[in-house]
Write a protein that holds these residues in place. Structure first.
Motif, PDB file in Angstrom:
ATOM      1  N   SER A  58       0.834  -1.205   0.000  1.00  8.76           N
ATOM      2  CA  SER A  58       0.000   0.000   0.000  1.00  8.76           C
ATOM      3  C   SER A  58       0.868   1.256   0.000  1.00  8.76           C
ATOM      4  O   SER A  58       0.602   2.207  -0.743  1.00  8.76           O
ATOM      5  N   GLU A  92       2.437   1.631  -3.468  1.00 10.07           N
ATOM      6  CA  GLU A  92       1.515   2.121  -4.500  1.00 10.07           C
ATOM      7  C   GLU A  92       1.214   3.615  -4.337  1.00 10.07           C
ATOM      8  O   GLU A  92       1.075   4.334  -5.328  1.00 10.07           O
ATOM      9  N   LYS A  93       1.116   4.062  -3.094  1.00  9.32           N
ATOM     10  CA  LYS A  93       0.893   5.498  -2.869  1.00  9.32           C
ATOM     11  C   LYS A  93       2.088   6.311  -3.371  1.00  9.32           C
ATOM     12  O   LYS A  93       1.915   7.363  -3.994  1.00  9.32           O
ATOM     13  N   ASP A 150       2.090   6.276  -7.182  1.00 11.76           N
ATOM     14  CA  ASP A 150       1.054   7.175  -7.706  1.00 11.76           C
ATOM     15  C   ASP A 150       1.522   8.626  -7.669  1.00 11.76           C
ATOM     16  O   ASP A 150       1.294   9.386  -8.624  1.00 11.76           O
ATOM     17  N   ASN A 151       2.163   9.021  -6.582  1.00 11.44           N
ATOM     18  CA  ASN A 151       2.684  10.388  -6.485  1.00 11.44           C
ATOM     19  C   ASN A 151       3.733  10.648  -7.556  1.00 11.44           C
ATOM     20  O   ASN A 151       3.764  11.723  -8.178  1.00 11.44           O
TER      21      ASN A 151
END
Length: 216
Positions: free
Chosen positions: A107, A110-111, A114-115
């Motif tokens: 998690s 993935e964050k 994404d950034n």
């Protein structure tokens, strides 16, 4: 921008060098030799992996280096990249599926990804023009990993990891990757390092696909 994709040992670095020479682009190689975590990822026991979280640390190290590379590559008119940030998620997912990366770690990964991708999307060149997917049988992959001779890659206990990566690669390429046109090249009977004719065929396939997508 052309990105090379494919399994460990398939020959992406050699292909990157070849295309850089033939197409006149600036090449960007995957950072392996100076990666202190990579040998530990391959050689640590399951207990050490669990305690020191090498898979997660390695994925963050690669993600960071690939983010740096894509930001630099877009500054050049022609660039060839040996595995890009667009492929990084697949490796993280497989390690998560195998239980090497925890749900919480995945998690966080993935964050962070994404950034990074949001920042990449702000760059004028937002994606590759072409991804070259170098594809081969599992037997060919194992043979080439053996021949390139990196000691930390030779442990037979890595078989399951290599197979997990290999078996779902097509699914990632054809069902998840959507950033650019894709060229699939069968590497089972192609030796671009030792056979000049194969090298010529490889380059010709890339040139033809670039012309097809109207990239000079």
């Amino acid at each position: 921008m052309v990105c090379l994709a494919g399994m460990i040992g398939i020959g992406k670095t050699s292909a990157t060098k070849l295309l850089g020479e033939r197409l006149g682009g600036t090449v960007f190689y995957e950072k392996v030799d100076d990666n202190e975590i990579l040998p530990l990822f391959y050689t640590a026991s399951e207990e050490e992996q669990e305690l020191k979280r090498y898979p997660f640390l390695l994925q963050l190290e690669f993600l960071n280096s690939r983010f740096q590379i894509i930001k630099e590559a877009v500054k050049h008119e022609n660039s060839i990249i040996d595995r890009s940030i667009f492929e990084d998620w697949y490796f993280a997912k497989i390690n998560h599926d195998l239980g090497r990366i925890s749900d919480t770690e995945f998690s966080i990964y993935e964050k962070l990804l994404d950034n990074m991708m949001n920042e990449v999307d702000e760059i004028p060149q937002k994606a590759p023009d072409l991804m070259v997917y170098m594809r081969a049988s599992f037997e060919t992959i194992l043979d080439r990993i053996g021949k390139r001779g990196r000691e930390f890659e030779q442990d037979k206990n890595l078989y399951n990891y290599y197979y997990a990566l290999w078996k779902d690669y097509d699914d990632w390429v054809f069902n998840h990757y959507d950033r650019s046109a894709i060229l699939v090249i069968d590497m089972d009977h192609m030796d671009i390092v030792n056979t000049p004719e194969d090298a010529n065929i490889f380059v010709e396939k890339v040139q033809n696909k670039l012309a097809e997508v109207k990239i000079d």
